[in-house]
Motif scaffolding. Structure first.
Motif, mmCIF file in Angstrom:
data_model
loop_
_atom_site.group_PDB
_atom_site.id
_atom_site.type_symbol
_atom_site.label_atom_id
_atom_site.label_comp_id
_atom_site.label_asym_id
_atom_site.label_seq_id
_atom_site.Cartn_x
_atom_site.Cartn_y
_atom_site.Cartn_z
ATOM 1 N N MET A 1 33.573 25.141 52.793
ATOM 2 C CA MET A 1 33.887 23.609 51.901
ATOM 3 C C MET A 1 34.980 22.979 51.683
ATOM 4 S SD MET A 1 34.621 25.031 47.947
ATOM 5 C CE MET A 1 34.783 23.958 46.877
ATOM 6 N N GLY A 2 35.651 22.670 52.953
ATOM 7 C CA GLY A 2 36.761 21.584 53.030
ATOM 8 C C GLY A 2 36.056 20.887 54.630
ATOM 9 N N ILE A 3 34.595 21.058 55.277
ATOM 10 C CA ILE A 3 34.011 20.533 56.276
ATOM 11 C C ILE A 3 34.685 19.315 55.606
ATOM 12 C CG2 ILE A 3 32.526 19.858 57.644
ATOM 13 C CD1 ILE A 3 31.592 22.670 57.641
ATOM 14 N N ILE B 1 46.565 29.642 56.218
ATOM 15 C CA ILE B 1 45.531 29.956 55.932
ATOM 16 C C ILE B 1 44.975 29.037 54.125
ATOM 17 C CG2 ILE B 1 43.736 31.373 54.638
ATOM 18 C CD1 ILE B 1 44.982 33.522 56.986
ATOM 19 N N ALA B 2 44.046 28.338 54.261
ATOM 20 C CA ALA B 2 44.115 27.656 53.749
ATOM 21 C C ALA B 2 42.734 27.892 52.716
ATOM 22 C CB ALA B 2 43.560 26.190 53.567
ATOM 23 N N PRO B 3 42.380 28.860 52.320
ATOM 24 C CA PRO B 3 40.994 30.057 51.619
ATOM 25 C C PRO B 3 40.327 28.944 50.667
ATOM 26 C CG PRO B 3 43.543 30.823 51.323
ATOM 27 C CD PRO B 3 43.888 29.309 51.948
ATOM 28 N N GLY B 4 39.383 28.791 50.632
ATOM 29 C CA GLY B 4 38.441 28.198 49.233
ATOM 30 C C GLY B 4 38.207 28.694 48.193
ATOM 31 N N PHE B 5 37.563 28.526 47.392
ATOM 32 C CA PHE B 5 37.364 29.690 46.406
ATOM 33 C C PHE B 5 36.820 31.122 46.650
ATOM 34 C CE2 PHE B 5 35.313 31.476 42.515
ATOM 35 C CZ PHE B 5 35.864 30.226 41.781
ATOM 36 N N ILE B 6 38.198 31.652 46.201
ATOM 37 C CA ILE B 6 37.462 33.346 46.410
ATOM 38 C C ILE B 6 37.954 34.029 44.576
ATOM 39 C CG2 ILE B 6 39.053 35.428 47.926
ATOM 40 C CD1 ILE B 6 37.810 33.084 49.395
ATOM 41 N N ARG B 7 37.326 35.020 45.223
ATOM 42 C CA ARG B 7 37.021 36.007 43.731
ATOM 43 C C ARG B 7 38.184 36.872 43.614
ATOM 44 N NH1 ARG B 7 31.366 38.649 42.826
ATOM 45 N NH2 ARG B 7 32.233 39.806 43.517
ATOM 46 N N THR B 8 39.157 36.658 42.441
ATOM 47 C CA THR B 8 40.452 36.694 42.318
ATOM 48 C C THR B 8 41.003 36.639 40.592
ATOM 49 O OG1 THR B 8 42.148 35.743 42.957
ATOM 50 C CG2 THR B 8 41.203 36.541 44.734
ATOM 51 N N ASP B 9 41.845 37.311 39.968
ATOM 52 C CA ASP B 9 42.201 37.175 38.677
ATOM 53 C C ASP B 9 42.363 36.213 38.650
ATOM 54 O OD1 ASP B 9 41.889 40.749 38.379
ATOM 55 O OD2 ASP B 9 44.043 39.803 38.463
ATOM 56 N N ALA C 1 27.574 25.587 44.365
ATOM 57 C CA ALA C 1 27.043 23.945 44.997
ATOM 58 C C ALA C 1 28.060 23.840 45.946
ATOM 59 C CB ALA C 1 26.677 23.793 43.847
ATOM 60 N N GLU C 2 29.454 23.604 46.042
ATOM 61 C CA GLU C 2 29.884 22.761 47.045
ATOM 62 C C GLU C 2 30.157 24.319 48.635
ATOM 63 O OE1 GLU C 2 33.188 21.236 45.355
ATOM 64 O OE2 GLU C 2 32.165 20.221 43.789
ATOM 65 N N ILE C 3 29.524 24.879 48.635
ATOM 66 C CA ILE C 3 30.068 25.789 49.267
ATOM 67 C C ILE C 3 28.572 26.241 50.563
ATOM 68 C CG2 ILE C 3 30.855 28.117 49.955
ATOM 69 C CD1 ILE C 3 31.962 28.057 47.271
ATOM 70 N N PRO C 4 28.875 25.117 51.346
ATOM 71 C CA PRO C 4 27.773 25.380 52.955
ATOM 72 C C PRO C 4 27.590 26.895 52.747
ATOM 73 C CG PRO C 4 29.364 24.116 52.920
ATOM 74 C CD PRO C 4 29.483 24.699 52.144
ATOM 75 N N VAL C 5 28.461 28.086 53.002
ATOM 76 C CA VAL C 5 27.420 29.406 53.475
ATOM 77 C C VAL C 5 26.791 29.351 52.257
ATOM 78 C CG1 VAL C 5 29.328 29.823 54.753
ATOM 79 C CG2 VAL C 5 29.601 30.795 52.875
ATOM 80 N N LYS C 6 26.553 28.963 50.660
ATOM 81 C CA LYS C 6 25.973 29.261 49.561
ATOM 82 C C LYS C 6 27.046 30.971 48.806
ATOM 83 C CE LYS C 6 24.072 25.846 48.663
ATOM 84 N NZ LYS C 6 24.991 25.174 48.359
ATOM 85 N N ARG C 7 28.096 31.164 49.013
ATOM 86 C CA ARG C 7 28.687 32.111 48.605
ATOM 87 C C ARG C 7 30.282 31.967 48.365
ATOM 88 N NH1 ARG C 7 32.053 36.011 51.034
ATOM 89 N NH2 ARG C 7 31.336 36.094 53.137
ATOM 90 N N LEU C 8 30.839 33.340 47.176
ATOM 91 C CA LEU C 8 31.780 32.759 46.679
ATOM 92 C C LEU C 8 32.374 33.785 47.818
ATOM 93 C CD1 LEU C 8 31.726 33.070 42.657
ATOM 94 C CD2 LEU C 8 31.707 31.593 44.047
ATOM 95 N N GLY C 9 33.933 33.406 48.232
ATOM 96 C CA GLY C 9 34.881 34.036 49.395
ATOM 97 C C GLY C 9 35.513 35.305 48.435
ATOM 98 N N GLU C 10 35.562 36.743 49.077
ATOM 99 C CA GLU C 10 36.066 37.439 49.038
ATOM 100 C C GLU C 10 37.321 37.815 49.130
ATOM 101 O OE1 GLU C 10 34.856 39.800 47.117
ATOM 102 O OE2 GLU C 10 32.928 38.907 46.827
ATOM 103 N N PRO C 11 38.356 38.864 49.003
ATOM 104 C CA PRO C 11 39.776 38.894 49.047
ATOM 105 C C PRO C 11 39.604 38.939 50.465
ATOM 106 C CG PRO C 11 39.392 39.751 46.784
ATOM 107 C CD PRO C 11 38.683 39.058 47.375
ATOM 108 N N SER C 12 38.382 40.110 50.966
ATOM 109 C CA SER C 12 38.682 40.253 52.644
ATOM 110 C C SER C 12 38.459 38.814 53.553
ATOM 111 C CB SER C 12 37.771 41.888 52.532
ATOM 112 O OG SER C 12 36.779 41.148 51.973
#
Ligand SMILES: NC(=O)c1ccc[n+]([C@@H]2O[C@H](COP(=O)([O-])OP(=O)(O)OC[C@H]3O[C@@H](n4cnc5c(N)ncnc54)[C@H](OP(=O)(O)O)[C@@H]3O)[C@@H](O)[C@H]2O)c1
Length: 255
Positions: free
Chosen positions: A253-255, A191-199, A214-225
């Motif tokens: 983001m990786g498209i 799995i290749a996560p993009g930007f996920i909110r963690t420590d 600004a670079e994430i098409p779905v316009k939110r940061l990822g969550e661990p879930s």
């Protein structure tokens, strides 16, 4: 006899390296919710590992848990961890190679030690766990190995030569091992996560965070879930025809 018959009526056991925090904690919880016994590995933060265990017990009282401290880069500690899991549960069906660190610097400021430390934890750790947990899977002729790479490994990233190399290396392990283990009932995916909110990402400056958003098409940061749901999908017996793949969980983001 197919693999689903072998594991019928018994709980599978999932080992999540770096299960104490962030993506690993979310994966441990969701794998427990999916009915698996869960092993929570950590390196230094025992209190966080215990919190993960408490969350699992609160949500899934019937699921078995085991906490194991081990540095995934150390061969003897990995071997001992696998032995203790076999003593406790007698099986390792799912391995999530999630433990990871960053030591970010532009190349000219990056020390050889920064490079070696990141490769040791992220890449050597993945190798060692795949070897020793994989040995048990080979005996059982069943397994699901899920390696946590990164968009930095697929696309590269400024300041992360060491980290990107480790995460690209994980893709090499994934594809090679998928071929090695395919005929033995064991799938190996990344799995290749993009930007996920963690420590790991909390340490980034606010302006950098805004630039990433600004670079994430779905316009939110990822969550661990978000990542944990993909891990559970690949961990299922029904995912047995999917192997050697790299699944981006990155909001596009990786498209
Ligand atoms: N967050 C993101 O945006 C992102 C994006 C792409 C990929 N990833 C990858 O996803 C994985 C999890 O990241 P995260 O953000 O959840 O990280 P995190 O919140 O910093 O948690 C890291 C976890 O790894 C464990 N760990 C570190 N070194 C270890 C070692 N030598 N042996 C055993 N465990 C060790 C830590 O244990 P302790 O609690 O004991 O320290 C902790 O549980 C990593 O592989 C990371 O590279 C993250």
């Amino acid at each position: 006899m197919d693999n689903q018959e072998i594991i019928k009526d018994e709980r599978r056991t999932a080992l999540v390296t770096g299960g104490s925090r962030g993506i690993g904690r979310a994966a441990a919880l969701k794998l427990a919710e999916a009915g698996n016994n869960v092993v929570i590995n950590y390196q230094g933060n025992e209190a966080a590992a215990r919190e993960t265990e408490e969350l699992i017990h609160a949500a899934c009282p019937d699921v078995g848990t085991l906490i194991v401290r081990a540095d995934v880069s150390k061969e003897d500690e990995v071997r001992e961890m696998v032995d203790s899991i076999m003593d406790a549960f007698g099986r390792i069906d799912i391995l999530v190679n999630n433990a990871g660190i960053t030591r970010d610097h532009l190349l000219l400021r990056m020390t050889a030690e920064d490079f070696d430390q990141v490769i040791a934890t992220n890449l050597r750790g993945c190798f060692l766990l795949s070897k020793y947990a994989g040995q048990q899977m080979l005996k059982a002729r069943y397994g699901r190995i899920i390696n946590i790479s990164s968009i930095s490994g697929t696309h590269g990233n400024i300041g992360q030569v060491n980290y990107a190399a480790s995460k690209a290396g994980i893709l090499g392990i994934t594809k090679s091992l998928a071929k090695e283990y395919a005929s033995r009932g064991i799938t190996v995916n990344a799995i290749a996560p993009g930007f996920i909110r963690t420590d790991m990402t909390d340490v980034l400056r606010e302006d950098i965070r805004e630039r990433i958003l600004a670079e994430i098409p779905v316009k939110r940061l990822g969550e661990p879930s978000d990542v944990a749901d993909a891990i559970v999908f690949l961990s299922r017996p029904e995912s047995g025809f999917i192997t050697g793949q790299v699944l981006g969980v990155d909001g596009g983001m990786g498209i």
